[in-house]
Design a protein around this motif. Structure first.
Motif, mmCIF file in Angstrom:
data_model
loop_
_atom_site.group_PDB
_atom_site.id
_atom_site.type_symbol
_atom_site.label_atom_id
_atom_site.label_comp_id
_atom_site.label_asym_id
_atom_site.label_seq_id
_atom_site.Cartn_x
_atom_site.Cartn_y
_atom_site.Cartn_z
ATOM 1 N N ARG A 165 6.657 -31.772 -0.932
ATOM 2 C CA ARG A 165 6.225 -33.157 -0.715
ATOM 3 C C ARG A 165 7.260 -33.925 0.099
ATOM 4 N N VAL A 166 8.539 -33.692 -0.202
ATOM 5 C CA VAL A 166 9.616 -34.329 0.560
ATOM 6 C C VAL A 166 9.569 -33.875 2.020
ATOM 7 N N LEU A 167 9.376 -32.572 2.239
ATOM 8 C CA LEU A 167 9.304 -32.048 3.601
ATOM 9 C C LEU A 167 8.125 -32.650 4.359
ATOM 10 N N ASN A 168 6.995 -32.746 3.692
ATOM 11 C CA ASN A 168 5.784 -33.233 4.344
ATOM 12 C C ASN A 168 5.900 -34.716 4.701
ATOM 13 N N GLU A 169 6.421 -35.510 3.779
ATOM 14 C CA GLU A 169 6.497 -36.958 3.983
ATOM 15 C C GLU A 169 7.790 -37.390 4.668
ATOM 16 N N ARG A 170 8.776 -36.481 4.684
ATOM 17 C CA ARG A 170 10.113 -36.788 5.205
ATOM 18 C C ARG A 170 10.674 -38.062 4.582
ATOM 19 N N GLN A 171 10.451 -38.156 3.296
ATOM 20 C CA GLN A 171 11.054 -39.235 2.543
ATOM 21 C C GLN A 171 11.166 -38.807 1.089
ATOM 22 N N PHE A 172 12.111 -39.430 0.372
ATOM 23 C CA PHE A 172 12.299 -39.149 -1.049
ATOM 24 C C PHE A 172 12.168 -40.472 -1.777
ATOM 25 N N GLN A 173 11.192 -40.506 -2.701
ATOM 26 C CA GLN A 173 10.824 -41.758 -3.342
ATOM 27 C C GLN A 173 10.410 -42.759 -2.255
ATOM 28 N N THR A 174 11.167 -43.814 -2.026
ATOM 29 C CA THR A 174 10.762 -44.788 -1.005
ATOM 30 C C THR A 174 11.640 -44.747 0.235
ATOM 31 N N GLU A 175 12.611 -43.833 0.279
ATOM 32 C CA GLU A 175 13.574 -43.806 1.383
ATOM 33 C C GLU A 175 13.269 -42.683 2.366
ATOM 34 N N LYS A 176 13.288 -43.006 3.647
ATOM 35 C CA LYS A 176 13.132 -42.008 4.685
ATOM 36 C C LYS A 176 14.374 -41.122 4.742
ATOM 37 N N ILE A 177 14.180 -39.856 5.137
ATOM 38 C CA ILE A 177 15.301 -38.934 5.269
ATOM 39 C C ILE A 177 15.416 -38.514 6.736
ATOM 40 N N PRO A 178 16.590 -38.054 7.182
ATOM 41 C CA PRO A 178 16.791 -37.744 8.607
ATOM 42 C C PRO A 178 16.251 -36.395 9.052
ATOM 43 N N LEU A 179 15.580 -35.668 8.182
ATOM 44 C CA LEU A 179 15.148 -34.296 8.470
ATOM 45 C C LEU A 179 14.223 -34.221 9.677
ATOM 46 N N LEU A 180 14.534 -33.312 10.600
ATOM 47 C CA LEU A 180 13.670 -33.013 11.735
ATOM 48 C C LEU A 180 12.792 -31.801 11.442
ATOM 49 N N THR A 181 13.421 -30.709 11.040
ATOM 50 C CA THR A 181 12.698 -29.449 10.848
ATOM 51 C C THR A 181 13.290 -28.668 9.684
ATOM 52 N N ALA A 182 12.420 -28.037 8.919
ATOM 53 C CA ALA A 182 12.842 -27.102 7.875
ATOM 54 C C ALA A 182 12.400 -25.702 8.283
ATOM 55 N N ILE A 183 13.304 -24.740 8.128
ATOM 56 C CA ILE A 183 13.002 -23.341 8.433
ATOM 57 C C ILE A 183 13.047 -22.576 7.115
ATOM 58 N N ALA A 184 11.898 -22.095 6.654
ATOM 59 C CA ALA A 184 11.824 -21.363 5.394
ATOM 60 C C ALA A 184 11.607 -19.881 5.673
ATOM 61 N N THR A 185 12.292 -19.031 4.909
ATOM 62 C CA THR A 185 12.104 -17.584 5.051
ATOM 63 C C THR A 185 11.654 -17.006 3.720
ATOM 64 N N SER A 186 10.976 -15.875 3.797
ATOM 65 C CA SER A 186 10.497 -15.230 2.569
ATOM 66 C C SER A 186 10.278 -13.749 2.832
ATOM 67 N N ASN A 187 10.484 -12.946 1.792
ATOM 68 C CA ASN A 187 10.062 -11.557 1.838
ATOM 69 C C ASN A 187 8.572 -11.486 1.538
ATOM 70 N N PRO A 188 7.885 -10.410 1.956
ATOM 71 C CA PRO A 188 6.473 -10.268 1.589
ATOM 72 C C PRO A 188 6.317 -10.259 0.082
ATOM 73 N N THR A 189 5.191 -10.722 -0.391
ATOM 74 C CA THR A 189 4.957 -10.771 -1.830
ATOM 75 C C THR A 189 4.835 -9.357 -2.376
ATOM 76 N N ALA A 190 5.749 -9.002 -3.257
ATOM 77 C CA ALA A 190 5.747 -7.678 -3.881
ATOM 78 C C ALA A 190 6.645 -7.718 -5.100
ATOM 79 N N ASP A 191 6.338 -6.887 -6.081
ATOM 80 C CA ASP A 191 7.138 -6.855 -7.297
ATOM 81 C C ASP A 191 8.594 -6.536 -7.001
ATOM 82 N N ASP A 192 8.829 -5.706 -5.990
ATOM 83 C CA ASP A 192 10.201 -5.298 -5.667
ATOM 84 C C ASP A 192 11.067 -6.474 -5.253
#
Length: 312
Positions: free
Chosen positions: A132-159
């Motif tokens: 929600r913070v990433l989408n709105e680029r704000q926390f509670q009522t304050e804007k944040i300076p974020l431009l871009t978030a880069i998220a990484t993940s392994n494929p979904t697997a038990d391992d």
């Protein structure tokens, strides 16, 4: 600043990635598109595919205030947004002692660029607030300076001890990339280049990208992005493609996530970003190829694999 100048600056960022990582063209292109368009990026692939390394190189070379976090099963929200501070205060006329909780901002709240490693390991409560913070680029009522978030993940697997992001959460990341290794993709020339690199007696594993961009340049590029023209031919092509999704391939909410936000608003930004990275102020038909960065996890995998042919 002109489109050609912006393209040259971002080409310097690409050179920093190429200096340390051979191949992985799709991931590199997606990172540049997301950074220029100020859209969030999701990269999924097995361990050892240089996902996190490329994200860290981009973060350092962009010369932005960045934050790196490695998710785990016990991640707490406070680890992502700063420190929770609890203080005793006296309030009211009777001097009653009260407990006040506040947050000393840090992490995602103070970063211009953040790298969120292994995001699929995050527990649900922390992840929901983060997205929600990433989408709105704000926390509670304050804007944040974020431009871009880069998220990484392994494929979904038990391992990998992770769980898939649900489609609605994954949709927060406009750029979506499936990353594969050079070996799996039969890129044998690039495989030999990697072997030659690591065989060299002068090779060093130390990664120190040069800071080649700045916040001021990002701001200028983003301002110019909105001035890039989208001709009627491109608009018709995009509508035709979306019509095929629905009418020819029968994509609907039960088997895909083809939303107005992603394919009418975000897609146009990514098309403009690709044109600007080429030094142009007008979108051309070839730019439509970047729509593949929006389909990886929004439609069935077999159709996504055929996207380049469908676009042509």
């Amino acid at each position: 600043m002109t489109a050609q100048a912006i393209a040259l600056h971002f080409a310097d960022l690409r050179k920093e990635m190429d200096r340390y990582v051979i191949g992985h063209t799709t991931v590199k292109n997606g990172l540049l598109l997301g950074l220029l368009a100020r859209e969030h990026i999701y990269i999924e692939g097995p361990p050892g595919m240089a996902k996190t390394m490329l994200a860290e190189i981009v973060a350092a070379a962009s010369n932005l205030n960045f934050y790196l976090y490695q998710f785990h099963r016990d991640t707490r929200l406070a680890e992502l947004v700063g420190d929770i501070v609890i203080e005793r205060e006296r309030g009211g006329q009777d001097g009653t002692e009260i407990i006040v909780q506040s947050i000393r901002k840090g992490g995602v709240l103070t970063a211009e660029l953040c790298v969120l490693d292994d995001i699929s390991r995050s527990p649900g409560e922390a992840l929901n607030v983060l997205l929600r913070v990433l989408n709105e680029r704000q926390f509670q009522t304050e804007k944040i300076p974020l431009l871009t978030a880069i998220a990484t993940s392994n494929p979904t697997a038990d391992d990998y001890y992770n769980e898939p992001l649900d489609p609605a959460n994954l949709d927060r990341f406009t750029i979506q990339i499936r990353s594969a290794g050079l070996i799996q993709e039969n890129r044998w020339d690039e495989v030999r280049q990697v072997i030659d690199l690591y065989s060299s007696s002068q090779f060093s594993e130390e990664v120190r990208p040069e800071p080649v961009l700045s916040r001021e340049l990002f701001d200028q590029a983003y301002g110019l992005l909105h001035q890039v023209q989208v001709p009627e031919l491109i608009k018709r092509g995009l509508v035709d493609l979306l019509s095929r999704f629905v009418n020819q391939f029968k994509l609907d909410p039960t088997n895909s996530l083809i939303t107005d936000r992603s394919f009418l608003v975000k897609a146009v930004k990514i098309l403009k970003a690709h044109a600007l990275l080429q030094g142009r102020m007008q979108v051309q038909p070839d730019d439509l190829s970047v729509l593949t960065y929006l389909t990886s996890f929004r439609m069935p995998e077999d159709l996504d694999r055929n996207m380049p042919t469908l676009i042509r």
